[in-house]
Design a protein around this motif. Sequence first.
Motif, mmCIF file in Angstrom:
data_model
loop_
_atom_site.group_PDB
_atom_site.id
_atom_site.type_symbol
_atom_site.label_atom_id
_atom_site.label_comp_id
_atom_site.label_asym_id
_atom_site.label_seq_id
_atom_site.Cartn_x
_atom_site.Cartn_y
_atom_site.Cartn_z
ATOM 1 N N THR A 11 0.846 -1.183 0.000
ATOM 2 C CA THR A 11 0.000 0.000 0.000
ATOM 3 C C THR A 11 0.881 1.233 0.000
ATOM 4 O O THR A 11 2.026 1.185 0.477
ATOM 5 C CB THR A 11 -0.940 0.008 1.221
ATOM 6 N N LYS A 12 0.371 2.318 -0.550
ATOM 7 C CA LYS A 12 1.110 3.576 -0.585
ATOM 8 C C LYS A 12 0.350 4.664 0.156
ATOM 9 O O LYS A 12 0.563 5.843 -0.079
ATOM 10 C CB LYS A 12 1.372 3.995 -2.042
ATOM 11 N N ASN A 13 -0.520 4.244 1.052
ATOM 12 C CA ASN A 13 -1.367 5.209 1.744
ATOM 13 C C ASN A 13 -1.778 4.634 3.086
ATOM 14 O O ASN A 13 -1.112 3.732 3.613
ATOM 15 C CB ASN A 13 -2.592 5.516 0.865
ATOM 16 N N GLN A 14 -2.875 5.106 3.634
ATOM 17 C CA GLN A 14 -3.300 4.671 4.967
ATOM 18 C C GLN A 14 -4.060 3.353 4.959
ATOM 19 O O GLN A 14 -4.382 2.808 6.016
ATOM 20 C CB GLN A 14 -4.191 5.754 5.622
ATOM 21 N N TRP A 15 -4.358 2.814 3.783
ATOM 22 C CA TRP A 15 -5.173 1.613 3.695
ATOM 23 C C TRP A 15 -4.358 0.355 3.968
ATOM 24 O O TRP A 15 -3.140 0.321 3.782
ATOM 25 C CB TRP A 15 -5.848 1.542 2.326
ATOM 26 N N LYS A 16 -5.056 -0.687 4.372
ATOM 27 C CA LYS A 16 -4.397 -1.923 4.775
ATOM 28 C C LYS A 16 -3.859 -2.698 3.577
ATOM 29 O O LYS A 16 -4.405 -2.655 2.479
ATOM 30 C CB LYS A 16 -5.370 -2.805 5.558
#
Length: 271
Positions: A11-16
Amino acid sequence: MKAKVLVDNITKNQWKAEWGLSIYIEYNGHRILLDTGTTEAFAENADQMGVRLEDVEFGVLSHAHYDHSDGLGEFFKRNSTAKFYLQKSAEENCYSRKNFLFKKYIGIRRGYLETYKDRIVYADGDMEVIPGVTLLAHRTPGLSGVGKKAGMYVRKNGRWRPDDFSHEQSLVLDTKEGLVIFNSCSHGGADVIIREAEAAFPGKQIYGLIGGFHLFRSEDQEVRELADRIRKTGIRRICTGHCTGERAMEILKEELGDMAEQIYTGFEIEV
């Protein structure tokens, strides 16, 4: 057509992220879910992304492995109407051989096929689910050799046999740019998947292939040879991740340049 990766290995963000794959697709006003990952992470990410799983019209299970199917229970809790399409040969019988004596179960969670039998539709080979959306079964002989090399087996009638991936299917969408193929692991080979789509849709241009390529244990030369075969198909775009592997992705980028893209949780593609 729009597609959004609900969960992937990275992931490249806050998501799992997790070892698994789930992709949400919008096509001509229809909402489709491909796979459900390993846990409920795909659903939690969907909530944060503004994707309403309760609005999904139908789902497709790419193949009978846990990292694509274990989230089925969570999906069916959230969506009370959508059917899930599996190949007829999909059973709870897939294993990975670690050595000559030990085989690890890697299949659909035991009991799921019975528990959710009213929500499951079995495709016997190719099937057009809605206009422009087709489930494409393997039609290439000899794929059990690929299964044996990968150490993947199925247990059938008390006997072990190399997996021929007859439980695997491609999801093919007809777009203005050409055919877009989704195949979550491409166990039979990404180039094989492309050629199967060409054979099934003569005269149609193949635009892209989206999904995993199962290269995370492959030697560098094997990946380079695959890249060459992919290039020769004339396909314009590949978006890959999950079981492709970091090193293989580097090589695909070296060999194929900008036509090769890394997918990740939150990755979006529009065609």
